[in-house]
Design an enzyme around this catalytic site. Structure first.
Site, PDB file in Angstrom:
ATOM      1  N   ASP A   1       0.823  -1.205   0.000  1.00 62.92           N
ATOM      2  CA  ASP A   1       0.000   0.000   0.000  1.00 62.92           C
ATOM      3  C   ASP A   1       0.863   1.263   0.000  1.00 62.92           C
ATOM      4  OD1 ASP A   1      -2.762   1.022   0.302  1.00 62.92           O
ATOM      5  OD2 ASP A   1      -2.041   1.807   2.211  1.00 62.92           O
TER       6      ASP A   1
ATOM      7  N   GLU B   1      14.120 -16.160   0.587  1.00 67.01           N
ATOM      8  CA  GLU B   1      14.442 -17.238   1.539  1.00 67.01           C
ATOM      9  C   GLU B   1      13.369 -18.326   1.510  1.00 67.01           C
ATOM     10  OE1 GLU B   1      14.890 -15.573   5.444  1.00 67.01           O
ATOM     11  OE2 GLU B   1      16.160 -13.959   4.668  1.00 67.01           O
TER      12      GLU B   1
END
Ligand code: TEU
Length: 546
Positions: A198, A250
């Site tokens: 956002d 990751e």
């Protein structure tokens, strides 16, 4: 294709008048039919709902109104079983004034570490009675609010680019970085495919907070010079998104970060779309364009060019929870709105009302045009039903903070957030079984119901389904783009792979070349030969180009 869900208005399983996570889970199979790759959920986190959940008081939980973390885990598991990925909304520019960090800041001294988490400043004027600078909130009024210190005296001011209930974080403070990195991991551990970020262009503010053109949405207020907005596109943003990208890597599989940024030109937007930063950014230029041949040509060209330059697919979107739905916009000349209504403002009983029939005709054609473009497409819940805005909401039910902050001068975004119709009958058209609804639905809402459109081969839902099926089958999303000349100025025509797309934006019929019809915005039955090879005004057609 990514399908946006605004949870409060999607489907209400427990009948309290507010949509919920169980409601979404219950309808996943229905949504899957649309050939969706991923769902993007607008915020469902604990929140006082001063700004429809974009005022988050806890980033790592579910608001009881929407359910529990367990409901979220069930939703992810079911979605996974259907091959649907879940993208969630991350709101890092600001939190709610009920967030523990802001409460702690209010309870601490000026200059304390707790205050550093937000943007507190002393006011100007003899007694600090004037805001620290001239910035205005997106929702109207000043972007600063003065607090009362713990000893009862009038105190410092804090910055809020949006409502006063949404204090902006200070992204120069390391603790803010840590906080959001933990939040990313919290949801990645639960299996989300990524985040829609956002106000991604505004997190970092120029450290000196200089006066400027006034408005926080990048435009200038009357009487203020416009120059480079000190809350837009600051260089430090790149490091934040690099770090987030590293965290995402990751985790196994493809993950996505998509920037929500009202910033132009498109090259600036594409600035964060890099292999080591974000994968996508919303292209609001297309959404905001005048629906006329010259503007459309130019916006399509610049959008493709802007993202090609960074080797990323462009994105296309016609509606979301912040704008008047396109079926309503297209009910006004040039896909506009009544005079004087800005982005994010709704339409009310005092305004000229849209021509809904024309709006729907053009909305269907526009969707077909968009779904034939190469790139990523975002749909907003209900557009596949041809939903329009509620343009006659009574003032007393309006909830968007814009309404109150501008004393009703701007009506706000409630009209595009009306609970969805699932069945033709029933008090809330199948949104729930109780008849409760946080916003009223307009008369005749049940006529748009999914149940009614599902088996009607001419419905807007069937048109979306057919277009999305073919988009997938013909690989249009990863396709090519070339303008096709020869029809005259009022016609937009282009070729993507073996599809010739023709859209008539003029006022007279257009003769078509003799190719097979794949899809037609007026008649969705694929494979049906057209009797007359002409395209009427406001119609879009896909032809097999060989
Ligand atoms: O919107 C960000 C945005 O830039 C908006 O200013 C948009 O132009 C505005 O809503 C029109 O008035 C995001 C969310 O999508 C929106 O729902 C939130 O209200 C806003 O951020 C604050 O979090």
């Amino acid at each position: 294709m990514i399908y946006q869900i605004y949870p409060r208005s999607f489907r209400d399983a427990n009948g309290d008048g507010e949509g919920d996570l169980q409601g979404i889970t219950a309808e996943l199979a229905n949504i899957r039919e649309l050939d969706v790759d991923a769902l993007w959920l607008s915020p469902f986190y604990p929140s006082p709902q001063r700004d429809g959940g974009y005022d988050v008081s806890d980033y790592r939980d579910v608001d009881p109104m929407f359910g529990t973390l367990e409901d979220f885990d069930t939703l992810i598991a079911r979605a996974d079983g259907l091959g649907l990925r879940i993208i969630i909304d991350l709101v890092p520019n600001h939190c709610s004034f009920e967030h523990a960090l802001f409460r702690a800041a209010l309870g601490s001294e000026p200059g304390s570490a707790e205050r550093e988490v937000f943007i507190f400043r002393n006011g100007k004027g003899e007694n600090g009675e004037l805001p620290p600078n001239n910035w205005q909130s997106h929702f109207g009024g000043p972007a600063w609010t003065r607090i009362t210190e713990t000893d009862g005296t009038a105190g410092q001011w804090y910055l809020h680019l949006f409502d006063s209930s949404q204090p902006d974080f200070n992204w120069h403070a390391p603790v803010v970085h840590e906080e959001f990195e933990q939040t990313l991991r919290f949801w990645l551990d639960r299996g989300v495919a990524g985040f829609r970020v956002d106000v991604a262009h505004s997190l970092v503010k120029h450290p000196e907070l200089p006066d400027w053109g006034g408005r926080a949405d990048g435009n200038s207020s009357e009487g203020f010079p416009g120059h480079e907005a000190p809350m837009f596109g600051q260089p430090e943003l790149h490091d934040i998104y690099r770090r987030w990208n590293a965290i995402m890597r990751e985790y196994d599989g493809d993950r996505v970060l998509c920037a929500e940024a009202s910033i132009s030109p498109v090259e600036r937007l594409a600035d964060w779309v890099r292999p080591d930063q974000m994968q996508q950014a919303f292209n609001f230029a297309f959404l905001g364009t005048k629906w006329e041949p010259e503007s459309l040509r130019s916006v399509i060209e610049t959008s493709l060019r802007g993202f090609d330059a960074v080797n990323a697919p462009t994105t296309w979107v016609l509606s979301n929870h912040d704008v008047v739905r396109h079926a309503t916009r297209f009910g006004y000349p040039h896909g506009g709105r009544p005079d004087g209504i800005r982005d994010g403002d709704g339409i009310g009983t005092g305004d000229a009302q849209p021509d809904t029939q024309r709006g729907l005709t053009l909305a269907r054609a526009a969707a077909m045009l968009m779904l034939a473009l190469p790139g990523g497409v975002y749909l907003y819940q209900g557009e596949e039903l041809g939903l329009a805005d509620h343009t006659e909401l009574p003032d007393e039910v309006r909830q968007d903070p814009t309404f109150a902050r501008t004393d009703g001068a701007r009506l706000g975004r409630d009209g595009c957030r009306i609970p969805l119709p699932w069945a033709q009958h029933g008090e809330t058209a199948g949104f729930n079984d109780t008849g409760a609804s946080w916003l009223p639905q307009p008369t005749g809402w049940g006529n748009y119901a999914r149940s009614e459109q599902q088996n009607d081969r001419r419905s807007t839902l069937s048109l979306y389904r057919a277009a999305l099926d073919q988009r997938r089958a013909l690989n249009l999303g990863s396709g090519s783009f070339a303008w096709y000349d020869g029809f005259g100025d009022d016609v937009l025509a282009f070729v993507n792979r073996e599809v010739l797309v023709v859209m008539n934006l003029g006022s007279s019929e257009v003769a078509l070349p003799g190719f097979d019809v794949l899809l037609d915005s007026d008649n969705v039955i694929p494979g049906t030969p057209k009797t007359s090879h002409t395209l009427v005004p406001e119609q879009c057609i896909w032809l097999r180009f060989k």
